[in-house]
Enzyme design. Structure first.
Site, PDB file in Angstrom:
ATOM      1  N   HIS A   1       0.884  -1.176   0.000  1.00 55.11           N
ATOM      2  CA  HIS A   1       0.000   0.000   0.000  1.00 55.11           C
ATOM      3  C   HIS A   1       0.925   1.231   0.000  1.00 55.11           C
ATOM      4  O   HIS A   1       1.722   1.403  -0.922  1.00 55.11           O
ATOM      5  CB  HIS A   1      -0.936  -0.096   1.205  1.00 55.11           C
ATOM      6  CG  HIS A   1      -2.064   0.888   1.236  1.00 55.11           C
ATOM      7  ND1 HIS A   1      -2.382   1.706   0.175  1.00 55.11           N
ATOM      8  CD2 HIS A   1      -2.959   1.204   2.218  1.00 55.11           C
ATOM      9  CE1 HIS A   1      -3.431   2.460   0.513  1.00 55.11           C
ATOM     10  NE2 HIS A   1      -3.789   2.175   1.749  1.00 55.11           N
TER      11      HIS A   1
ATOM     12  N   HIS B   1      -2.323  -1.564 -10.648  1.00 50.41           N
ATOM     13  CA  HIS B   1      -3.287  -1.113  -9.645  1.00 50.41           C
ATOM     14  C   HIS B   1      -4.476  -2.057  -9.621  1.00 50.41           C
ATOM     15  O   HIS B   1      -4.876  -2.575 -10.652  1.00 50.41           O
ATOM     16  CB  HIS B   1      -3.755   0.316  -9.958  1.00 50.41           C
ATOM     17  CG  HIS B   1      -4.403   0.982  -8.784  1.00 50.41           C
ATOM     18  ND1 HIS B   1      -5.731   0.873  -8.508  1.00 50.41           N
ATOM     19  CD2 HIS B   1      -3.856   1.727  -7.795  1.00 50.41           C
ATOM     20  CE1 HIS B   1      -5.997   1.543  -7.395  1.00 50.41           C
ATOM     21  NE2 HIS B   1      -4.887   2.069  -6.938  1.00 50.41           N
TER      22      HIS B   1
ATOM     23  N   ASP C   1       2.708   6.062  -7.081  1.00 47.40           N
ATOM     24  CA  ASP C   1       3.908   5.953  -6.244  1.00 47.40           C
ATOM     25  C   ASP C   1       5.215   6.114  -7.012  1.00 47.40           C
ATOM     26  O   ASP C   1       6.201   6.596  -6.467  1.00 47.40           O
ATOM     27  CB  ASP C   1       3.920   4.589  -5.536  1.00 47.40           C
ATOM     28  CG  ASP C   1       2.806   4.487  -4.501  1.00 47.40           C
ATOM     29  OD1 ASP C   1       2.579   5.478  -3.794  1.00 47.40           O
ATOM     30  OD2 ASP C   1       2.169   3.425  -4.417  1.00 47.40           O
TER      31      ASP C   1
END
Lengths: 373, 373
Positions: B222, B261, B312
């Site tokens: 995460h 994702h 990210d």
């Protein structure tokens, strides 16, 4: 998705969120098994340490393993001096659940999990030292006393009562608490355990997952219910008063804590076990009214709503008769459920998939950009 | 339940766990809306404070509301002296995520939520003081300095960079962080937000739910992914080396963080936005190699696995070019996502149902009781 379908998924009621070999919480025969053993057998024949070992390691310990395990847990009761200083700084007015959540989190900064931490190490550490954290804070703020954290008792139940009252407990109270710790230890995908598994599913550390579990347990719709049940019982002085009061609350549509369950439909198999202990302790406590009041409430709730007492209802009385202050009821639940949480955390890691559901969007359509009025 | 059905529910993938009006995370057109506004518009035209207000209050603030809100957040930056003492006690070696989890929990013992706490009070408090907690701890343990917690900056992004570097930030770095805080603010029922909602669903308090969110975000599957992405980027000195290294990792079946994702299938709408900022900052940082290495990795991941960078991946570079130490990347994610978490917590409370799924039992059948060998 139709409204009907949406309703069905609210709160994930009836949705299977994953496999588990730890606990069978069966609505069909109103039974509860830990690793295949019925809760009645466990509550009659074993100690909380047996059950902690069973939940974590998958089988019951033999007598040598049990003796070694008790010694091991006893050796892990002390906490770092820095953690004691932090507990001294936490306000005396704090909720005891917040104290344990903070102390657990702080211990994670001092004894962090690493890739070389053995799988059961942090579970055993927390089983051993949650009572230390709570009672160190409690006595420091009550009287300035810096508690010695090994009471000499060789069981978790004994350690809890001895640290609380600072004298050796009566065996009757110790065994009642021991049984209660067994009953509270594990209950499948309840909200706090599911929280622990969700946090673990991101591959986060042990302490993060347990802090989440504590946070979820704190709510009155979950662990907090035993404290609310006690507050309810203390409202009444006679069974007749309780009958009137409960009927009034029902007609005002007030939520009555300690009754009913998401999974069980006609009874909670743990309730009969703890009710016997509540009754037994009520006799030596020479309590002439609380137990009959509780039975009257049980009767009315069944008559009026077909709702049965869950574990929380008679647990509250059992704790009360052992002279445990009500704000400690949910913290004691932590000291038990840490075993189930830890077993689920390790099971989640062993076959991990990120827990990440979807939401059903009910918000506004795409808004074109424009300056705000 | 068949094996096929079981597989489908693993990790609750594809399962709708409830309604939400906060965010639309759309796989169909690879778009992301906060309260109806597209992420592209928000990242181009608004500040993080606009977005915090939007997520919590449901609409964008007008200029007066925005100015007042910035003043309000600025006024909430200081933390209690007792919390400073606790931060001084937390070891210098601690994970920064553990520092924030512990500080958030400790603040809950000092400024607990009560029935009279206004709905946005704790959300705003945490938006304002998460940077204070982290950087007070950071500078105290780095140099013994007891940081003054209001930098004079009037934005959260400015406050973060100013507290970190103890000098006013360059506007380019401040705005890049501001945009990154917008992009990280909210993302539907991701694992940490779902954790927050599960904890809130027991009617537990605000801090308990947020501590759970921090714990879930900490995991490398995460929030932790941005730190892992940076570690990956720093392994290589040239694009050719990166190409070789990534292909080797793929053939060794190693997990590569920062790509793909659960919801999006062909691109993450946030990635293109932050990639532009990474590129812009790479120019003023006179970085001749990290940005081209990142682009090469992006190309190879698409060629070989049809996986796209998620938020990210280029966020890691953007932070790196703003001289933010890698272990702070996920803590910065907290400082943004506290807005989305809080919005979901309040939405959960407004229409609450306990989140309590079932498990599929795969353990032993009922075992008859007998003495253990």
């Amino acid at each position: 998705m139709t409204t009907h379908e949406k309703k069905k998924t609210g709160g994930l009621a009836g949705i299977v969120a994953g496999d588990s070999a730890i606990c069978l919480c069966s609505a069909d025969d109103e039974n509860l098994l830990y690793r295949g053993y019925s809760i009645n057998d466990l509550a009659s024949h074993t100690s909380f340490e047996d059950v902690a070992w069973l939940l974590l390691r998958g089988q019951l310990p033999n007598p040598t393993e049990l003796a070694d395990y008790k010694k091991r847990l006893r050796s892990m009761r002390d906490i770092p001096a820095t953690l004691k200083s932090i507990l001294e700084l936490i306000p005396s007015t704090a909720s005891m659940m917040d104290v344990l959540r903070t102390a657990c989190s702080a211990l994670g900064t001092m004894e962090p999990e690493t890739t070389s931490t053995p799988p059961f190490a942090i579970a055993d550490r927390l089983i051993a030292c949650f009572p230390s954290m709570l009672f160190y804070w409690f006595h420091y703020h009550k009287s300035g006393k810096k508690l010695v954290l090994d009471s000499g008792e060789d069981t978790v139940a004994g350690q809890i009562l001895h640290l609380l009252h600072v004298i050796p407990p009566k065996e009757e109270h110790r065994r009642a608490l021991d049984v209660s710790l067994i009953l509270y230890a594990e209950h499948e995908f309840n909200a706090s355990t599911f929280t622990v598994r969700t946090i673990a599913s991101t591959l986060s550390d042990f302490y993060s997952a347990i802090c989440g579990g504590i946070g979820a347990l704190r709510g009155p719709l979950h662990g907090g219910a035993n404290e609310w049940a006690m507050a309810l019982l203390e409202k009444f002085s006679t069974p007749a008063e309780a009958e009137k009061g409960i009927k009034q609350m029902l007609s005002d549509k007030k939520l009555i804590m300690g009754f009913g369950h998401r999974v069980y439909t006609t009874s909670d198999p743990r309730s009969a076990i703890i009710k016997k202990w509540a009754q037994k302790l009520s006799q030596t406590a020479a309590d002439g009214f609380l137990f009959p009041i509780a039975e009257q409430i049980e009767k009315i709730m069944w008559q009026e709503k077909h709702l049965f007492p869950n574990l929380d209802f008679y647990s509250a009385l059992t704790y009360h008769f052992s002279h445990i202050p009500t704000p400690m009821f949910t913290p004691l639940f932590i000291m038990s459920r840490i075993t189930g949480w830890s077993a689920h955390l390790l099971e989640q890691r062993a076959n991990n998939k990120l827990i990440r559901p979807l939401s059903n969007y009910i918000g506004p359509n795409h808004k074109a950009w424009g300056p705000q009025a």
